[in-house]
Scaffold this motif. Structure first.
Motif, mmCIF file in Angstrom:
data_model
loop_
_atom_site.group_PDB
_atom_site.id
_atom_site.type_symbol
_atom_site.label_atom_id
_atom_site.label_comp_id
_atom_site.label_asym_id
_atom_site.label_seq_id
_atom_site.Cartn_x
_atom_site.Cartn_y
_atom_site.Cartn_z
ATOM 1 N N THR A 1 61.163 30.933 41.490
ATOM 2 C CA THR A 1 61.352 29.541 41.917
ATOM 3 C C THR A 1 60.397 28.601 41.199
ATOM 4 O O THR A 1 60.771 27.513 40.773
ATOM 5 N N TYR A 2 59.151 29.005 41.073
ATOM 6 C CA TYR A 2 58.134 28.206 40.389
ATOM 7 C C TYR A 2 57.064 29.166 39.883
ATOM 8 O O TYR A 2 57.038 30.344 40.265
ATOM 9 N N SER A 3 56.191 28.693 39.027
ATOM 10 C CA SER A 3 55.192 29.569 38.408
ATOM 11 C C SER A 3 53.831 29.406 39.078
ATOM 12 O O SER A 3 53.453 28.318 39.503
ATOM 13 N N ILE A 4 53.104 30.503 39.164
ATOM 14 C CA ILE A 4 51.767 30.528 39.749
ATOM 15 C C ILE A 4 50.800 31.075 38.704
ATOM 16 O O ILE A 4 51.120 32.003 37.964
ATOM 17 N N ALA A 5 49.607 30.506 38.651
ATOM 18 C CA ALA A 5 48.539 31.012 37.789
ATOM 19 C C ALA A 5 47.312 31.249 38.655
ATOM 20 O O ALA A 5 47.006 30.448 39.544
ATOM 21 N N GLY A 6 46.612 32.336 38.412
ATOM 22 C CA GLY A 6 45.424 32.603 39.227
ATOM 23 C C GLY A 6 44.783 33.924 38.898
ATOM 24 O O GLY A 6 45.201 34.638 37.985
ATOM 25 N N LYS A 7 43.749 34.251 39.675
ATOM 26 C CA LYS A 7 42.996 35.483 39.424
ATOM 27 C C LYS A 7 42.615 36.119 40.751
ATOM 28 O O LYS A 7 42.170 35.447 41.687
ATOM 29 N N THR A 8 42.770 37.428 40.805
ATOM 30 C CA THR A 8 42.350 38.193 41.982
ATOM 31 C C THR A 8 40.852 38.493 41.897
ATOM 32 O O THR A 8 40.258 38.500 40.817
ATOM 33 N N GLY A 9 40.268 38.744 43.046
ATOM 34 C CA GLY A 9 38.857 39.118 43.100
ATOM 35 C C GLY A 9 38.612 40.128 44.202
ATOM 36 O O GLY A 9 39.117 39.973 45.317
ATOM 37 N N THR A 10 37.854 41.164 43.876
ATOM 38 C CA THR A 10 37.469 42.167 44.871
ATOM 39 C C THR A 10 36.023 42.542 44.618
ATOM 40 O O THR A 10 35.694 43.075 43.556
ATOM 41 N N ALA A 11 35.153 42.234 45.569
ATOM 42 C CA ALA A 11 33.722 42.515 45.404
ATOM 43 C C ALA A 11 33.236 43.420 46.526
ATOM 44 O O ALA A 11 33.541 43.180 47.700
ATOM 45 N N GLN A 12 32.511 44.459 46.157
ATOM 46 C CA GLN A 12 31.867 45.288 47.174
ATOM 47 C C GLN A 12 30.782 44.475 47.865
ATOM 48 O O GLN A 12 30.059 43.710 47.232
ATOM 49 N N LYS A 13 30.673 44.647 49.170
ATOM 50 C CA LYS A 13 29.698 43.874 49.939
ATOM 51 C C LYS A 13 28.331 44.562 49.922
ATOM 52 O O LYS A 13 28.226 45.777 50.106
ATOM 53 N N LEU A 14 27.322 43.747 49.691
ATOM 54 C CA LEU A 14 25.945 44.228 49.685
ATOM 55 C C LEU A 14 25.382 44.105 51.099
ATOM 56 O O LEU A 14 25.243 43.008 51.630
ATOM 57 N N ILE A 15 25.075 45.229 51.726
ATOM 58 C CA ILE A 15 24.544 45.256 53.089
ATOM 59 C C ILE A 15 23.260 46.075 53.101
ATOM 60 O O ILE A 15 23.248 47.239 52.686
ATOM 61 N N ASN A 16 22.186 45.432 53.548
ATOM 62 C CA ASN A 16 20.871 46.093 53.596
ATOM 63 C C ASN A 16 20.459 46.660 52.247
ATOM 64 O O ASN A 16 19.916 47.774 52.155
ATOM 65 N N GLY A 17 20.765 45.884 51.182
ATOM 66 C CA GLY A 17 20.318 46.285 49.854
ATOM 67 C C GLY A 17 21.185 47.313 49.162
ATOM 68 O O GLY A 17 20.863 47.738 48.053
ATOM 69 N N ARG A 18 22.298 47.710 49.789
ATOM 70 C CA ARG A 18 23.154 48.728 49.172
ATOM 71 C C ARG A 18 24.605 48.261 49.197
ATOM 72 O O ARG A 18 25.069 47.641 50.159
ATOM 73 N N TYR A 19 25.321 48.560 48.105
ATOM 74 C CA TYR A 19 26.739 48.230 48.059
ATOM 75 C C TYR A 19 27.530 49.240 48.877
ATOM 76 O O TYR A 19 27.312 50.448 48.787
ATOM 77 N N THR A 20 28.438 48.703 49.706
ATOM 78 C CA THR A 20 29.168 49.537 50.656
ATOM 79 C C THR A 20 30.647 49.619 50.263
ATOM 80 O O THR A 20 31.074 49.062 49.259
ATOM 81 N N GLN A 21 31.418 50.278 51.103
ATOM 82 C CA GLN A 21 32.859 50.373 50.896
ATOM 83 C C GLN A 21 33.600 49.265 51.632
ATOM 84 O O GLN A 21 34.803 49.356 51.866
ATOM 85 N N LYS A 22 32.891 48.212 52.005
ATOM 86 C CA LYS A 22 33.510 47.017 52.551
ATOM 87 C C LYS A 22 33.679 46.011 51.418
ATOM 88 O O LYS A 22 32.809 45.909 50.551
ATOM 89 N N TYR A 23 34.783 45.277 51.455
ATOM 90 C CA TYR A 23 35.114 44.427 50.320
ATOM 91 C C TYR A 23 35.324 42.961 50.726
ATOM 92 O O TYR A 23 35.750 42.652 51.844
ATOM 93 N N TYR A 24 34.996 42.103 49.786
ATOM 94 C CA TYR A 24 35.245 40.666 49.888
ATOM 95 C C TYR A 24 36.378 40.377 48.922
ATOM 96 O O TYR A 24 36.202 40.429 47.702
ATOM 97 N N THR A 25 37.571 40.121 49.436
ATOM 98 C CA THR A 25 38.751 39.959 48.586
ATOM 99 C C THR A 25 39.103 38.486 48.450
ATOM 100 O O THR A 25 38.924 37.698 49.385
ATOM 101 N N SER A 26 39.629 38.116 47.298
ATOM 102 C CA SER A 26 39.933 36.702 47.075
ATOM 103 C C SER A 26 41.041 36.537 46.054
ATOM 104 O O SER A 26 41.378 37.453 45.292
ATOM 105 N N PHE A 27 41.614 35.342 46.071
ATOM 106 C CA PHE A 27 42.549 34.929 45.025
ATOM 107 C C PHE A 27 42.376 33.428 44.849
ATOM 108 O O PHE A 27 42.452 32.653 45.807
ATOM 109 N N ALA A 28 42.138 33.015 43.605
ATOM 110 C CA ALA A 28 42.001 31.594 43.274
ATOM 111 C C ALA A 28 43.025 31.257 42.206
ATOM 112 O O ALA A 28 43.219 32.030 41.265
ATOM 113 N N GLY A 29 43.682 30.112 42.360
ATOM 114 C CA GLY A 29 44.686 29.746 41.368
ATOM 115 C C GLY A 29 45.275 28.381 41.629
ATOM 116 O O GLY A 29 44.731 27.583 42.395
#
Length: 700
Positions: free
Chosen positions: A505-533
């Motif tokens: 129907t129409y065109s979309i432009a953007g980028k996905t994002g997935t960052a591991q969350k830093l908790i108590n100085g260590r990266y965990t298996q929890k994620y901060y997900t995003s999409f900007a466009g």
């Protein structure tokens, strides 16, 4: 005898003492009343009469189309001076008043009200609160015609004490953005940030202190009337705000996420059309707006792969890479000093072009390129961050904007691994609004505009202050680089990590994002997900960002979690905004050789206007808002379409905008494909349905 005389002497002395004390008391009373009377009467008046502030009526907050987001409604506390009414029939009047009060408040009998008023009158009270329940303006009008009250303040003693209460017609919609201000002048959002204009200027009036510590207002010639506050006109669109909140909430519940935010912005102007912030309430397991994660300090976080757009901009501006160059990402694991960089795909992507690196969001590919070209001079990379205005606050109109955090090559905590990890959105912190401002600049041809949420401050027809679109930086990159970045962003949706949201129907432009969350100085298996466009990609009108924190379940990536929310919001905005839709060629065809245009269904008023402007004979005898067409004797006859009935409506032949309006107001979830008008619907018209049930539409 001596004992008797002794006793009599003591009695006489005691009597004289008491007499002297009594005389002194009477003397003192007389002295106070006569000699010092004026002094004490003045002191009493100073204590019991006092000029107190009278609050001004707070200004309104409006949406972009004039929709009222917050206002102050007048409520009243009803009191009376029972000694004022001196008429001969005052007893009968109070009797009638008591019956009205009992019938209205329903909290005590008429006799109880009558007894309360008469007791206050007999005791000489000048001020009696009849009921602490506050009434609205319409109720005040009704009460003003009651016995005693209709004589007014001077004749009947009625006192309607005005109390302003803040009211939001759309309830909690954009609640955190509109905000609040409490009695201690603490608050958030627009109410707090623009309090200087909204609060107005308080007045001053004479009050009398009465028994119980209450203050009774008095009329005085020296009273200073309050000046009402200014109104503020925001850029918020209630329709887009409603869409953003409802779609975000549905995804948060589905993924049992911690919180989520959505911002929708107009590309050319920087006008914020919607800001949604929803966070899980751990006690009730519901979602509410508690913090402004989109803008404030609470939203500062490592963005992850959406930051790769900045890395690509820096690399392209250096002129040392081409989108068709090859990068060996190997098995998806690459060692920088003592740390390993990993790609999301197990086994890696092997040999990729630069274009593929971005579209597939290869961490290894981006970090290798940045380290190769900027590793020996990391300050040059930081310079591009500064050029894009990502290193400083945007100067947003809401107070409490988060301050970005970036390391500097001269800092003690700058390590050999800092640059590679920074290139993919780690070891730095920015807010979603700052990320969106950067993406919006790419959509806007390289010009970064300051996001804004208030465009005007006014009182009545007088504009006190107007805010224009401000350009923070022109040409954050060359036109050539901007064009290549736009190609890359559209490629992510067409072929890359967000291909699941591509639409014909129409065109979309953007980028996905997935960052591991830093908790108590260590990266965990929890994620901060995003999409900007932004969309439509070829002629961008709206940009948006969606962030969802700590979603549960498999495939907790930006492409699977946040991108679908972006698409659903974009779909509904596209369907509602006729300015960004191309006129469907099949919608209307000019009359030729007795052929009628393709008009099947819609709003009666709009379809009649179109036919009249084209000189087409059409007739309608009904009064329903929605109609369907039929052809009779070279004329269109409009037939009522009763979409208001509590069954699945018939939307065949309608535009997507009209169909969405009708179906979503019934609580149905709409999925559609194709372009043009509705040709088929999955739920049969006239049948029963359930709230939140999915209905699929085909357009042709």
């Amino acid at each position: 005898m001596n004992i008797k005389k002794s006793i009599l002497l003591r009695v006489r002395l005691s009597f004289l003492a008491v007499l002297l004390i009594a005389c002194s008391i009477f003397y003192r009373i007389g002295h106070i009343q006569m000699a010092e009377g004026d002094k004490w009467r003045q002191l009493s008046e100073d204590i019991n009469l006092k000029y107190r502030p009278v609050k001004a009526t707070r200004g309104n907050i409006y949406g972009t189309e004039g929709s009222l987001l917050a206002t102050s409604l007048p409520f009243y506390r009803v009191a009376i001076d029972p000694s004022i009414d001196k008429s001969t029939d005052w007893k009968a009047s109070f009797d009638s008043l008591a019956r009205n009060l009992s019938a209205f408040y329903k909290d005590r009998s008429a006799n109880a009200y009558k007894r309360m008023i008469l007791d206050a009158r007999n005791d000489g009270k000048k001020y009696l609160i009849l009921n602490r329940h506050q009434i609205n303006y319409q109720e005040k009008i009704v009460m003003s015609n009651w016995p005693v009250f209709k004589k007014g303040r001077m004749g009947g003693g009625v006192i309607f004490e005005k109390i302003d209460k803040r009211y939001r017609p759309f309830k909690n919609l954009a609640g955190r953005t509109i905000g609040f201000l409490n009695e201690d002048q603490y608050g958030v959002g627009l109410e707090y940030s623009f309090n200087e204009y909204l609060q107005g200027r308080n007045g001053e009036a004479l009050f009398q202190k009465i028994v119980g510590g209450s203050w009774k207002p008095l009329h005085d010639a020296d009273d200073i009337k309050p000046t009402d506050g200014f109104d503020i006109v925001t850029t918020l669109d209630v329709n887009i705000q409603d869409v953003a909140e409802s779609v975000l909430l549905r995804q948060l519940i589905s993924k049992d996420a911690a919180f989520g935010s959505v911002i929708v912005m107009e590309v050319a102007t920087g006008h914020i059309k919607a800001i949604a912030n929803l966070e899980k309430n751990q006690q009730s397991y519901g979602y509410g707006e508690y913090y402004n994660y989109a803008v404030g300090e609470q939203g500062l976080t490592e963005p992850g792969s959406t930051f790769k757009l900045l890395s690509m901009m820096a690399l392209l501006e250096e002129g040392k890479i081409n989108l068709n160059d090859s990068i060996d990402t190997g098995d998806g694991v690459y060692k920088f000093y003592d740390r390993y960089m990993r790609d999301a795909k197990r086994g890696g992507y092997g040999m990729l072009t630069v274009r593929d690196v971005f579209e597939k969001s290869s961490n290894v590919g981006v970090s290798k390129m940045v380290e190769e070209h900027f590793g020996h001079q990391p300050q040059r990379f930081i310079d591009y961050i500064e050029k894009a205005n990502l290193d400083k606050p945007l100067g947003f109109q809401l107070k409490g904007e988060g301050i970005p955090y970036f390391k500097n090559p001269n800092d003690k905590n700058w390590y050999g691994t800092t640059l590679p990890w920074m290139s993919i959105g780690y070891e730095l912190k920015i807010t979603p609004l700052q990320t969106l401002a950067f993406y919006n600049a790419i959509a806007n041809g390289g010009d970064m505009v300051r996001p804004m949420i208030v465009k005007q401050i006014s009182r009545g027809n007088t504009i006190e202050k107007e805010f224009k679109t401000e350009t923070l930086s022109r040409n954050i990159a060359s036109k050539k680089t901007i064009k290549l970045l736009q190609e890359l962003l559209q490629g992510v949706v067409d072929r890359g990590t967000a291909r699941n949201i591509a639409t014909d129907t129409y065109s979309i432009a953007g980028k996905t994002g997935t960052a591991q969350k830093l908790i108590n100085g260590r990266y965990t298996q929890k994620y901060y997900t995003s999409f900007a466009g932004y969309f439509p990609a070829d002629q961008p009108k709206y940009s948006a960002i969606v962030v969802i924190d700590s979603p549960k379940g498999y495939n907790a990536y930006g492409g699977d979690i946040s991108a679908p929310v972006f698409k659903e919001i974009a779909d509904k905005i596209y369907a509602q905004d006729m300015n960004i839709q191309e006129m469907d060629k099949n919608d209307f065809q000019r009359v030729n050789n007795d052929e009628f245009p393709y008009i099947r269904a819609g709003k009666a008023e709009e379809l009649q206007m179109i036919c009249n402007s084209m000189g087409i004979s059409n007739h309608y005898a009904g009064n329903n808002t929605w109609v369907q067409s039929s052809i009779s004797n070279k004329s269109i006859q409009w037939v009522s379409n009763a979409v208001e009935k509590p069954v699945v409506p018939d939307v065949i032949g309608m535009t997507l905008r009209d169909a969405l309006y009708i179906l979503e107001n019934k609580g149905l979830r709409v999925q559609f494909s194709g372009t043009g008008r509705v040709s088929t619907q999955s739920l049969t018209k006239g049948t029963a349905y359930k709230s939140d049930q999915i209905i699929k539409l085909s357009l042709s």
